[in-house]
Design a protein around this motif. Structure first.
Motif, PDB file in Angstrom:
ATOM      1  N   ALA A   1     -12.356  -1.239   5.749  1.00 31.85           N
ATOM      2  CA  ALA A   1     -11.742  -2.541   5.487  1.00 31.85           C
ATOM      3  C   ALA A   1     -11.311  -3.202   6.790  1.00 31.85           C
ATOM      4  O   ALA A   1     -10.870  -2.531   7.726  1.00 31.85           O
TER       5      ALA A   1
ATOM      6  N   ALA B   1      -8.017  -6.061   3.964  1.00 29.39           N
ATOM      7  CA  ALA B   1      -6.744  -5.483   3.531  1.00 29.39           C
ATOM      8  C   ALA B   1      -5.613  -6.135   4.323  1.00 29.39           C
ATOM      9  O   ALA B   1      -5.679  -6.213   5.554  1.00 29.39           O
TER      10      ALA B   1
ATOM     11  N   PHE C   1       0.828  -1.208   0.000  1.00 31.89           N
ATOM     12  CA  PHE C   1       0.000   0.000   0.000  1.00 31.89           C
ATOM     13  C   PHE C   1       0.865   1.262   0.000  1.00 31.89           C
ATOM     14  O   PHE C   1       0.641   2.194   0.780  1.00 31.89           O
TER      15      PHE C   1
ATOM     16  N   LEU D   1     -10.286   1.997  -3.256  1.00 36.04           N
ATOM     17  CA  LEU D   1     -10.615   1.002  -2.240  1.00 36.04           C
ATOM     18  C   LEU D   1     -11.930   1.358  -1.550  1.00 36.04           C
ATOM     19  O   LEU D   1     -12.742   0.474  -1.249  1.00 36.04           O
TER      20      LEU D   1
ATOM     21  N   LEU E   1      -7.050   2.877   5.180  1.00 32.07           N
ATOM     22  CA  LEU E   1      -7.755   1.595   5.195  1.00 32.07           C
ATOM     23  C   LEU E   1      -9.010   1.676   6.054  1.00 32.07           C
ATOM     24  O   LEU E   1     -10.055   1.120   5.690  1.00 32.07           O
TER      25      LEU E   1
ATOM     26  N   VAL F   1      -8.486  -5.230   8.598  1.00 32.29           N
ATOM     27  CA  VAL F   1      -7.048  -5.121   8.363  1.00 32.29           C
ATOM     28  C   VAL F   1      -6.302  -6.205   9.136  1.00 32.29           C
ATOM     29  O   VAL F   1      -6.557  -6.417  10.329  1.00 32.29           O
TER      30      VAL F   1
END
Length: 335
Positions: free
Chosen positions: A301, A241, A221, A230, A296, A303
């Motif tokens: 997302a 992610a 990333f 995203l 993120l 993670v």
């Protein structure tokens, strides 16, 4: 995080040192691997699959163990309410229009369409531990893939090597996972071809995957051009992610004069790493990590941070187990 040359005014580097010389000749153009899997790659993939399967069988039980537990994640057709139906699935819009109680059917998670977006660009070839970031990314992709295959889900992939994007259409079964891993094991050269087009890969998934599903993104990333794509992908799909890093990207010892090379662009710079530079390096690296995690989180997302120095498989398994406990205790699909 790849070496960058727009760092702080102190002259501190914002990426890891590497021993790659600045004058490496550009390799001849080569596309993604086609045809049968080479014996050496096949043996490596068999060993990786065996290791993952043994670990999963030891901690995950049941016939349908995917990455997104619950009764279902894809809304289906509505039907009239029957005694015993879960009242949490009442479709209030249809109920209001018809003056009769309707519930929304859901498609089971084992019918979920899953996608892997994996970055194997030049910046992923860095590593100071037993594995480099690209190898850790392939292992993470293998774990997600075999977890998906256990539930008979269809799995597709969008692979990124610099500006090159390779799409593999969704199919079910372990052979599809092996085919994806074979392509990951032998990507085309991406040195000096520019940054990974992760934004383009995410947009490609959004254009292809019209049905709600699950998307796992494995990358370091680098940069921030992936944040908006995203976020758009997360509107329709569940996002996992998996950022990959190496310890030297967060801290570098005061080792004196070193040459830093950005593998994505080929730019190089010599710098003397002193204790002062080390402190500034750690500060900039921590700020970059926080920006990445903030991006993120804005994309809603899930993670899982992986490092080349950690137990990558254990981290993923712990995440899956934790989400299953949350699903059972909460009685709802985890986000």
């Amino acid at each position: 995080m790849a070496p960058s040359f727009s760092g702080a005014s102190t002259g501190a580097p914002t990426g890891p040192p590497t021993s790659m010389p600045a004058a490496v000749p550009r390799p001849a153009p080569r596309g993604w691997t086609q045809g049968p899997t080479p014996d050496t790659v096949a043996e490596h993939l068999r060993s990786l699959e065996l290791m993952i399967t043994r670990r999963l069988d030891g901690v995950l039980h049941g016939n349908h163990q995917g990455l997104t537990p619950g009764h279902g994640s894809e809304p289906g057709e509505s039907r009239q309410y029957q005694p015993g139906d879960d009242v949490r699935r009442i479709d209030w819009n249809v109920t209001a229009r018809t003056n009769e109680t309707f519930v929304r059917e859901q498609i089971a998670d084992r019918d979920l369409l899953a996608w892997l977006v994996v970055d194997v660009s030049a910046t992923m070839n860095f590593g100071t531990e037993a594995n480099d970031k690209a190898q850790t990314a392939m292992a993470a992709a293998a774990t997600v893939g075999f977890l998906t295959a256990r539930a008979q889900n269809r799995l597709g992939a969008v692979l990124v090597a610099g500006p090159r994007i390779h799409v593999m259409q969704p199919r079910a079964g372990k052979n599809q996972v092996r085919a994806i891993l074979t392509s990951l094991a032998s990507p085309p050269p991406a040195e000096r071809l520019g940054r990974a087009d992760l934004a383009g890969a995410l947009d490609r998934v959004g254009a292809i995957a019209t049905r709600r599903g699950f998307v796992a993104v494995v990358s370091d990333f680098a940069g921030d051009d992936w944040i908006e794509p995203l976020g758009r992908t997360g509107i329709r799909h569940e996002i996992l992610a998996i950022p990959i890093s190496d310890p030297r990207e967060l801290d570098v010892p005061p080792i004196g004069l070193v040459e830093l090379v950005d593998p994505a662009t080929g730019r190089s710079r010599e710098i003397r790493v002193t204790a002062r530079v080390q402190r500034r390096y750690a500060e900039v690296a921590a700020e970059e990590r926080e920006r990445r995690l903030a991006g993120l989180r804005r994309s809603h997302a899930e993670v899982i941070e992986l490092s080349t120095a950690d137990d990558w498989l254990g981290s993923i398994v712990q995440h899956v187990q934790r989400k299953r406990v949350q699903a059972v205790r909460g009685g709802v699909m985890p986000r």
